[in-house]
Motif scaffolding. Structure first.
Motif, short mmCIF file in Angstrom:
data_model
loop_
_atom_site.label_atom_id
_atom_site.label_comp_id
_atom_site.label_asym_id
_atom_site.label_seq_id
_atom_site.Cartn_x
_atom_site.Cartn_y
_atom_site.Cartn_z
N ARG A 17 6.37 24.58 -3.07
CA ARG A 17 5.71 23.28 -3.17
C ARG A 17 5.36 22.94 -4.61
NH1 ARG A 17 3.96 19.50 -4.75
NH2 ARG A 17 2.21 18.18 -4.12
N GLU A 18 5.02 23.94 -5.40
CA GLU A 18 4.59 23.71 -6.78
C GLU A 18 5.71 23.15 -7.66
OE1 GLU A 18 4.43 26.58 -5.14
OE2 GLU A 18 2.32 26.47 -4.52
N SER A 22 8.16 15.02 -6.73
CA SER A 22 8.10 13.95 -5.73
C SER A 22 9.23 14.14 -4.74
CB SER A 22 8.19 12.57 -6.39
OG SER A 22 9.48 12.38 -6.95
N LEU A 23 9.10 13.50 -3.60
CA LEU A 23 10.10 13.62 -2.55
C LEU A 23 10.30 12.27 -1.88
CD1 LEU A 23 11.92 15.17 -0.52
CD2 LEU A 23 9.84 15.69 0.79
N THR A 24 11.57 11.87 -1.74
CA THR A 24 11.93 10.67 -0.98
C THR A 24 13.11 11.06 -0.09
OG1 THR A 24 13.44 9.91 -2.71
CG2 THR A 24 11.19 9.12 -2.83
N HIS A 25 13.62 10.09 0.65
CA HIS A 25 14.82 10.37 1.44
C HIS A 25 15.62 9.09 1.59
CE1 HIS A 25 13.87 8.36 5.31
NE2 HIS A 25 12.61 8.57 4.95
N CYS A 26 16.92 9.25 1.83
CA CYS A 26 17.77 8.12 2.16
C CYS A 26 18.28 8.33 3.57
CB CYS A 26 18.90 7.95 1.15
SG CYS A 26 20.05 9.34 1.09
N ILE A 27 19.43 7.81 3.90
CA ILE A 27 19.87 7.84 5.29
C ILE A 27 20.34 9.23 5.75
CG2 ILE A 27 22.30 7.23 4.91
CD1 ILE A 27 21.92 5.27 7.32
N THR A 28 20.72 10.10 4.80
CA THR A 28 21.19 11.43 5.19
C THR A 28 20.56 12.56 4.39
OG1 THR A 28 23.04 11.25 3.63
CG2 THR A 28 23.45 10.56 5.92
N ARG A 29 19.86 12.24 3.29
CA ARG A 29 19.46 13.30 2.35
C ARG A 29 17.98 13.29 2.02
NH1 ARG A 29 24.29 12.76 -2.16
NH2 ARG A 29 25.93 12.23 -0.69
N LEU A 30 17.44 14.48 1.83
CA LEU A 30 16.16 14.62 1.16
C LEU A 30 16.43 14.57 -0.34
CD1 LEU A 30 14.72 17.67 3.16
CD2 LEU A 30 14.07 15.27 3.44
N GLY A 80 4.53 21.22 3.29
CA GLY A 80 4.25 21.41 1.87
C GLY A 80 3.05 20.64 1.37
N LYS A 81 2.37 19.92 2.30
CA LYS A 81 1.23 19.09 1.91
C LYS A 81 1.62 18.15 0.77
CE LYS A 81 -2.41 22.23 3.50
NZ LYS A 81 -1.53 23.09 4.27
N ILE A 82 2.79 17.52 0.95
CA ILE A 82 3.31 16.57 -0.04
C ILE A 82 2.99 15.17 0.45
CG2 ILE A 82 5.38 15.69 -1.18
CD1 ILE A 82 6.64 18.46 -0.66
#
Length: 618
Positions: A17-18, A22-30, A80-82
């Motif tokens: 997690r560290e 940042s984290l986003t996603h699209c239609i198939t991917r992290l 991950g508490k993100i």
């Protein structure tokens, strides 16, 4: 949780997690923004059960999951508490003011519909019990049960505060403080006393907020902005108590002096408008709702109309805006679908229509709407015609719903009140059922597919050929490119499935078969379809075009829409996309390749809409 282990494994092998910025996603991917790419074990990530592939490009570490990526995304955020990142990937399309308003109202009311319907039905049962002298209205049993049935309506601001706080992403418990402020006995006592009341030296317009709708929604909306402002200016060490006190000290006075009175004023005038309409042309609204309710359900607008009805009921004690017309529509739809089950000679349609009719008579019309009436069209026309006529009758007779409840024959007691609404509601339901059945029975015809002449390979019959293969026509006009030549590992390695790519010469995506829209990403750069024969297809316009955040794309369909081959689905501006630095090559992937023996690609170099590009063989 289903995806918890997968989320744990991914986080472990990307450095924990560290290491996640940042984290986003699209239609198939992290899509991870990582602090240090060098500590990622890419091979181990690729070998995780549930991961299709992974790519490190464009400043992002991209983990290819598939079309259920959103579920995995939420699991990773939780494990991950993100905090969900809305900056990298837009949370939704930009909407017009009216569209955003109705979406907000619907989002607030949907979670509390069950509580309102249950309480409303208890009121209806009590009305029925007193009408037939089963329970005396002077008895303690009646008094206590009526109290229970009235809680959801009397304390409406509390229910809406919780729902609105979730919708506006603000503190639920602070929202409850403001709901309590509106219905506190002290405020009610000050109003009942009739004396002038002032706060901070400013005169207050006293209003009745019990059972009110609009005031608390306005106050919680305002709270969401003040709370974010307070968090921004408050030092971390004192946030726990300083943010709430700042929010309360600002929102409470503004709520009591301005937002509450404005909401009450608007609510009164909304109710006054519909009362005037009921007096001058009582037939208008029930007729329109009776005829158009299937379209309201399709767009989700029925929740917003129901919200307006809640305002009317809170103000005048009864409702005419939605319930009478919805009763006419729902019963006509149930009867129309039942007529299809009786008349159709096709066993599959008969079985489907029978089950859908049973759920529709209970007020759950979506299976009937999407499974039968919308698909066959003629039963839909019968539903709308019969519903409009029955709604007209309800309107001219002034049918009123005195409690909340679903619109079915089982909830007719909600129309028991001080007039003959109950009798006329029963007649409305009867008209809807009789006309819905008659019109649908007369209109319905089993459609016969026209025979198609095909060249049949030796040893194969037409039946065998059609049963064993499914064809995908070109969704885009352009030059065919082998999938392995696409400059993206997730596609070129065929990790997502077998397919083909097209370099477009025209910025339009067409439906490559008859079927349904399963997935439409909010940035409109990719769409997932499912054919009537079961082929699951991903059309991904361009490479990394998710970063355009919807610019230069226009979606012409929505999720769950039924599509016909050749129908326009998405428009996109090729020149603008290329000018922004992105490749427009479009991979077209059969994502359930494993369900087929083989997928055969077209040998054509250029294709149009009448060309088959993929053939899936069972």
């Amino acid at each position: 949780m289903k995806y918890e282990q997968l989320a744990n494994d991914i986080l472990t092998h990307i450095g924990g997690r560290e290491n996640v910025a940042s984290l986003t996603h699209c239609i198939t991917r992290l899509r991870f923004q990582l602090k240090d790419d060098s500590i990622v074990d890419k091979d181990k990530v690729k070998n995780i059960d549930g991961v299709v592939s992974c790519v490190n490009k464009g400043g992002q570490f991209q983990v290819v999951i598939g079309t259920h990526v959103e579920d995995v995304y939420h699991a990773v955020c939780k494990v991950g508490k993100i905090e969900a990142d809305s900056s990298g990937e837009p949370s939704g399309e930009k909407k017009g003011l009216i569209s955003a308003f109705f979406d907000t109202i619907a989002g607030i009311f949907v979670p509390i519909i069950g509580a309102l319907a249950g309480a409303g039905m208890l009121k209806a049962i009590l009305s029925l019990a007193t009408t037939f002298n089963w329970v005396s209205p002077e008895s303690q049993t009646y008094t206590i049960l009526f109290m229970v049935s009235d809680i959801a309506f009397y304390y409406m601001p509390f229910f809406l505060a919780v729902s609105a706080a979730k919708k506006f992403k603000t503190n639920t418990f602070l929202a409850l403080i403001f709901a309590g402020m509106l219905v506190h006995p002290t405020l009610i006592g000050l109003k009942d006393a009739g004396d002038a009341v002032a706060l901070l030296g400013i005169p207050m317009r006293m209003a009745t907020y019990t059972s009110s709708v609009i005031p608390i929604i306005l106050i919680v909306y305002f709270q969401s902005y003040i709370e974010r402002f307070a968090k921004k200016i408050t030092p971390q060490a004192v946030k726990t108590f300083l943010v709430p006190i700042i929010t309360i000290l600002i929102v409470a006075p503004v709520g009591l002096l301005a937002l509450g009175p404005i909401g009450a004023f608007v609510g009164e005038y909304v109710a006054a408008f519909f009362n005037l309409l009921n007096e001058k042309a009582s037939w208008v609204v029930p007729t329109l709702v009776g005829a158009l309710n299937p379209l309201l359900v399709m767009t989700g607008m029925h929740y917003s109309v129901g919200a307006a009805q809640a305002v009317q009921r809170a103000t005048v004690g009864y409702a005419t805006i939605y319930s009478p017309g919805a009763l006419a529509s729902n019963m006509s739809q149930a009867a129309a679908v039942f007529a299809v089950s009786i008349k159709s000679k096709k066993k599959d349609i008969t079985a489907l229509a029978s089950s859908c009719a049973a759920t529709a008579i209970c007020g759950i019309t979506e299976p009937a709407l999407y499974g039968v009436t919308l698909k066959l069209k003629r039963p839909l026309y019968a539903t709308m015609l019969a519903g409009g006529i029955a709604g007209f009758y309800a309107g001219i007779m002034g049918v009123k719903a005195y409690s909340a409840g679903t619109s079915t024959i089982f909830t007719l007691p909600i129309y028991i009140g001080q007039d003959n609404s109950f009798i006329h509601a029963c007649i409305t339901a009867g008209i809807a059922i009789v006309l819905g059945f008659v019109f649908s029975y007369l209109f319905h015809k089993d459609e016969e597919a026209a025979p198609v002449e095909e060249e049949v390979p030796a040893g194969k019959t037409n039946v065998e050929l059609n049963r064993n293969q499914s064809e995908v026509y070109a969704p885009i006009k352009g030059e065919v490119v082998a999938l392995e030549n696409v400059k993206d590992d997730a596609f070129s390695t065929m990790a997502m499935g077998k397919g083909i790519a097209i370099e477009p010469t025209e910025g339009i995506v067409y439906a490559p078969f008859d079927g349904k829209v399963e997935v439409l990403f909010k940035t409109k750069h990719a769409i997932g379809l499912r054919s009537n024969e079961g082929v699951e297809l991903l059309i991904h316009i361009g490479i990394d075009t998710v970063k355009l955040e919807g610019k230069h794309f226009e979606a012409l369909v929505s999720v769950h829409d039924t599509i016909k081959q050749g129908q326009e689905l998405i428009r996109f501006n090729i020149s603008e996309i290329k000018q922004a630095g992105y490749d427009c090559i479009t991979p077209i992937i059969i994502t359930n390749t494993g369900d087929y023996l083989d997928v055969i690609e077209s040998d054509k170099s250029n294709v149009g809409l009448d060309n088959t590009i993929l053939t899936a063989i069972k």
